[in-house]
Design an enzyme around this catalytic site. Structure first.
Site, PDB file in Angstrom:
ATOM      1  N   CYS A 113       1.036  -1.407   0.023  1.00 29.55           N
ATOM      2  CA  CYS A 113      -0.175   0.076  -0.106  1.00 29.55           C
ATOM      3  C   CYS A 113       1.031   1.218   0.108  1.00 29.55           C
ATOM      4  O   CYS A 113       0.270   2.355  -0.291  1.00 29.55           O
ATOM      5  CB  CYS A 113      -1.031   0.091   1.178  1.00 29.55           C
ATOM      6  SG  CYS A 113      -1.950  -1.375   1.315  1.00 29.55           S
ATOM      7  N   HIS A 246      -3.028   7.326   2.703  1.00 30.03           N
ATOM      8  CA  HIS A 246      -3.492   6.068   2.157  1.00 30.03           C
ATOM      9  C   HIS A 246      -4.808   5.804   2.596  1.00 30.03           C
ATOM     10  O   HIS A 246      -5.279   5.955   3.756  1.00 30.03           O
ATOM     11  CB  HIS A 246      -2.581   5.035   2.649  1.00 30.03           C
ATOM     12  CG  HIS A 246      -2.749   3.443   2.215  1.00 30.03           C
ATOM     13  ND1 HIS A 246      -3.562   3.147   0.984  1.00 30.03           N
ATOM     14  CD2 HIS A 246      -3.294   2.592   3.130  1.00 30.03           C
ATOM     15  CE1 HIS A 246      -3.894   1.936   1.211  1.00 30.03           C
ATOM     16  NE2 HIS A 246      -3.817   1.412   2.322  1.00 30.03           N
ATOM     17  N   ASN A 276      -9.941   0.011   0.283  1.00 25.08           N
ATOM     18  CA  ASN A 276      -8.554  -0.062   0.345  1.00 25.08           C
ATOM     19  C   ASN A 276      -8.073  -0.504  -1.049  1.00 25.08           C
ATOM     20  O   ASN A 276      -8.450  -1.724  -1.351  1.00 25.08           O
ATOM     21  CB  ASN A 276      -8.082  -0.778   1.458  1.00 25.08           C
ATOM     22  CG  ASN A 276      -6.555  -0.757   1.537  1.00 25.08           C
ATOM     23  OD1 ASN A 276      -5.805  -0.184   0.426  1.00 25.08           O
ATOM     24  ND2 ASN A 276      -6.113  -1.168   2.722  1.00 25.08           N
TER      25      ASN A 276
HETATM   26  O1  UT7 Z   1      -3.209  -0.953   4.219  1.00 26.73           O
HETATM   27  C1  UT7 Z   1      -3.640  -1.198   5.498  1.00 26.73           C
HETATM   28  C2  UT7 Z   1      -4.589  -2.350   5.315  1.00 26.73           C
HETATM   29  N1  UT7 Z   1      -5.234  -2.670   6.797  1.00 26.73           N
HETATM   30  C3  UT7 Z   1      -5.991  -1.646   7.566  1.00 26.73           C
HETATM   31  O2  UT7 Z   1      -6.043  -0.653   7.253  1.00 26.73           O
HETATM   32  C4  UT7 Z   1      -6.617  -2.414   8.786  1.00 26.73           C
HETATM   33  C5  UT7 Z   1      -6.592  -1.885   9.827  1.00 26.73           C
HETATM   34  N2  UT7 Z   1      -7.193  -2.351  10.948  1.00 26.73           N
HETATM   35  C6  UT7 Z   1      -8.872  -1.997  10.888  1.00 26.73           C
HETATM   36  O3  UT7 Z   1      -9.112  -1.163  10.226  1.00 26.73           O
HETATM   37  C7  UT7 Z   1      -9.435  -2.899  11.967  1.00 26.73           C
HETATM   38  O4  UT7 Z   1      -8.704  -3.469  12.792  1.00 26.73           O
HETATM   39  C8  UT7 Z   1     -10.460  -3.751  11.459  1.00 26.73           C
HETATM   40  C9  UT7 Z   1     -11.539  -2.784  10.553  1.00 26.73           C
HETATM   41  C10 UT7 Z   1      -9.804  -4.784  10.343  1.00 26.73           C
HETATM   42  C11 UT7 Z   1     -11.068  -4.457  12.446  1.00 26.73           C
HETATM   43  O5  UT7 Z   1     -11.625  -3.711  13.444  1.00 26.73           O
HETATM   44  P1  UT7 Z   1     -11.575  -4.217  14.986  1.00 26.73           P
HETATM   45  O6  UT7 Z   1     -12.256  -3.249  15.573  1.00 26.73           O
HETATM   46  O7  UT7 Z   1     -10.217  -4.217  14.835  1.00 26.73           O
HETATM   47  O8  UT7 Z   1     -12.184  -5.367  14.977  1.00 26.73           O
HETATM   48  P2  UT7 Z   1     -11.954  -6.874  15.412  1.00 26.73           P
HETATM   49  O9  UT7 Z   1     -11.040  -7.705  14.175  1.00 26.73           O
HETATM   50  O10 UT7 Z   1     -11.241  -6.903  16.791  1.00 26.73           O
HETATM   51  O11 UT7 Z   1     -13.349  -7.865  15.361  1.00 26.73           O
HETATM   52  C12 UT7 Z   1     -14.166  -7.403  16.353  1.00 26.73           C
HETATM   53  C13 UT7 Z   1     -15.532  -8.299  16.113  1.00 26.73           C
HETATM   54  C14 UT7 Z   1     -15.174  -9.648  15.929  1.00 26.73           C
HETATM   55  O12 UT7 Z   1     -16.047 -10.317  16.627  1.00 26.73           O
HETATM   56  P3  UT7 Z   1     -16.154 -10.715  18.130  1.00 26.73           P
HETATM   57  O13 UT7 Z   1     -15.003 -12.031  18.139  1.00 26.73           O
HETATM   58  O14 UT7 Z   1     -15.777  -9.672  18.907  1.00 26.73           O
HETATM   59  O15 UT7 Z   1     -17.262 -11.572  18.311  1.00 26.73           O
HETATM   60  C15 UT7 Z   1     -15.071 -10.210  14.612  1.00 26.73           C
HETATM   61  O16 UT7 Z   1     -15.447 -11.242  14.241  1.00 26.73           O
HETATM   62  O17 UT7 Z   1     -16.054  -8.006  14.855  1.00 26.73           O
HETATM   63  C16 UT7 Z   1     -16.050  -9.012  13.897  1.00 26.73           C
HETATM   64  N3  UT7 Z   1     -16.144  -8.805  12.441  1.00 26.73           N
HETATM   65  C17 UT7 Z   1     -17.019  -8.645  11.688  1.00 26.73           C
HETATM   66  N4  UT7 Z   1     -18.294  -8.640  11.980  1.00 26.73           N
HETATM   67  C18 UT7 Z   1     -19.176  -8.084  10.800  1.00 26.73           C
HETATM   68  C19 UT7 Z   1     -14.696  -8.971  11.929  1.00 26.73           C
HETATM   69  N5  UT7 Z   1     -15.114  -8.539  10.500  1.00 26.73           N
HETATM   70  C20 UT7 Z   1     -16.379  -8.342  10.522  1.00 26.73           C
HETATM   71  C21 UT7 Z   1     -17.363  -8.140   9.591  1.00 26.73           C
HETATM   72  N6  UT7 Z   1     -18.583  -7.931   9.523  1.00 26.73           N
HETATM   73  N7  UT7 Z   1     -16.769  -7.747   8.085  1.00 26.73           N
END
Ligand code: UT7
Length: 319
Positions: A113, A246, A276
């Site tokens: 990225c 980005h 992204n």
């Molecule tokens: O170029 C760099 C690219 N990467 C990025 O920019 C990513 C940077 N990180 C992020 O933006 C965030 O960490 C994410 C958006 C990817 C995730 O957000 P988070 O607040 O860190 O969520 P999490 O991964 O801790 O997941 C929280 C909950 C989980 O459920 P439980 O275990 O709490 O029941 C996940 O299973 O959200 C759930 N979850 C979803 N629910 C609905 C994960 N993905 C999804 C989804 N829809 N797509």
């Protein structure tokens, strides 16, 4: 001698795909989760068979048209991509062939990225050295090809597209400062850990990510590198007219702007409509803001990227 941006272009494949569309395709997700965590509402996904070189070609043609140059005028073509058409030849050579340019140096840059900001910095150094005069720099991706559509934590975040800029040697500014950094010890938090070996894919061919580790890393280095390029140029972040970070996540973009003390109105945002698009995200956002008249001649623009590797890069230029 400066490297001056004289044209921008971009290309998005097909129609926007909404969060509800993804849910309707069987991904266990919903619009509320995606919008609240990322700010993403829609993304564009390439049709089967559509490649990075096809998207990059259209973006390049639009940038050349704005610059008023013919493909034969170019002596340097750099493509930033992590989703090349082939292992080789490079996507840059494929685009060069489609454009009909012969003789320009052409190669790909792999910095995920951050790729476009790396490619811009490399092109600037070629031009400043006096060895090259007219460069095409492209970010082009079909990230949808490397997504695990059963992993809802990653597949909803990315989109496909391409953006391009044309640079020329000029005594008028121009790129004022660039920076590129990497920390290879962080290679495990965002990667596609597969390879082609003996006629088969070995390892895992899908994008894997520790979202929270990426989030924290991204906010820190995006703020640091923005300050670094401003300092190199002898400017303050308050002197920047437009920030184009980005486009990965609205919360990362807002946190970076806040850390830098840059007003929300000065930050270009496309993540809501593009998702992204990795190396394409910055040139796509730049082209949009140039074409809709927000970025005007003489204004200072700071672009920055962060991604797998880990890598991060930035450029500050006067448009
Ligand atoms: O170029 C760099 C690219 N990467 C990025 O920019 C990513 C940077 N990180 C992020 O933006 C965030 O960490 C994410 C958006 C990817 C995730 O957000 P988070 O607040 O860190 O969520 P999490 O991964 O801790 O997941 C929280 C909950 C989980 O459920 P439980 O275990 O709490 O029941 C996940 O299973 O959200 C759930 N979850 C979803 N629910 C609905 C994960 N993905 C999804 C989804 N829809 N797509």
């Amino acid at each position: 001698m400066y490297a001056r941006l004289i044209g921008t272009g971009s290309c998005l494949p097909g129609n926007p795909v909404s969060n509800d569309d993804l849910a309707a395709r069987g991904i266990e997700t919903n619009d509320e989760w995606i919008v609240s965590r990322t700010g993403i509402r829609t993304r564009h996904l390439a049709a089967p068979g559509m490649t990075s070189s096809e998207l990059g070609l259209v973006a390049a043609q639009r940038a050349l048209e704005m610059a008023g140059l013919a493909p034969s005028d170019l002596d340097l073509i750099i493509v930033a991509t992590s989703t090349p058409d082939f292992i080789f030849p490079s996507t840059a050579c494929l685009i060069q062939g489609k454009l009909g340019n012969k003789g320009a140096a052409a190669f790909d840059v792999q910095a995920v990225c951050s790729g476009f900001t790396y490619a811009l910095g490399i092109a600037e150094k070629f031009i400043k050295s006096g060895s090259h005069k007219k460069a095409l720099v492209i970010g082009a991706e079909v990230f949808s090809r490397i997504l695990d559509w059963n992993d809802r934590g990653t597949c909803v975040l990315f989109g496909d597209g391409a953006g391009a800029v044309v640079l020329e040697a000029s005594d008028k500014p121009g790129i004022l400062a660039t920076a590129m950094h990497a920390d290879g010890s962080q290679n495990g938090i965002l990667n596609v850990p597969g390879q082609v070996c003996g006629g088969q894919v070995t390892g895992d061919p899908f994008l894997r990510m520790d979202g929270q580790a990426v989030f924290k890393f991204a906010v820190r280095v995006l703020a640091d590198i923005a300050e670094e390029v401003c300092e190199t140029a002898g400017l303050k972040t308050a002197d920047v007219d437009w920030l184009i970070p980005h486009q990965a996540n609205i919360r990362i973009i807002e946190a970076t702007g806040k850390k830098l003390g840059i007003d929300r109105e000065k930050v270009i945002v496309t993540v809501d409509r593009h998702g992204n698009t990795s190396a394409a995200s910055v040139p796509l956002a730049l082209d949009e803001a140039v074409r809709d008249g927000r970025i005007k001649k003489g204004q200072r623009v700071l672009v920055e990227g962060v991604g797998g590797g880990f890598t991060w890069g930035a450029a500050l230029f006067e448009f």
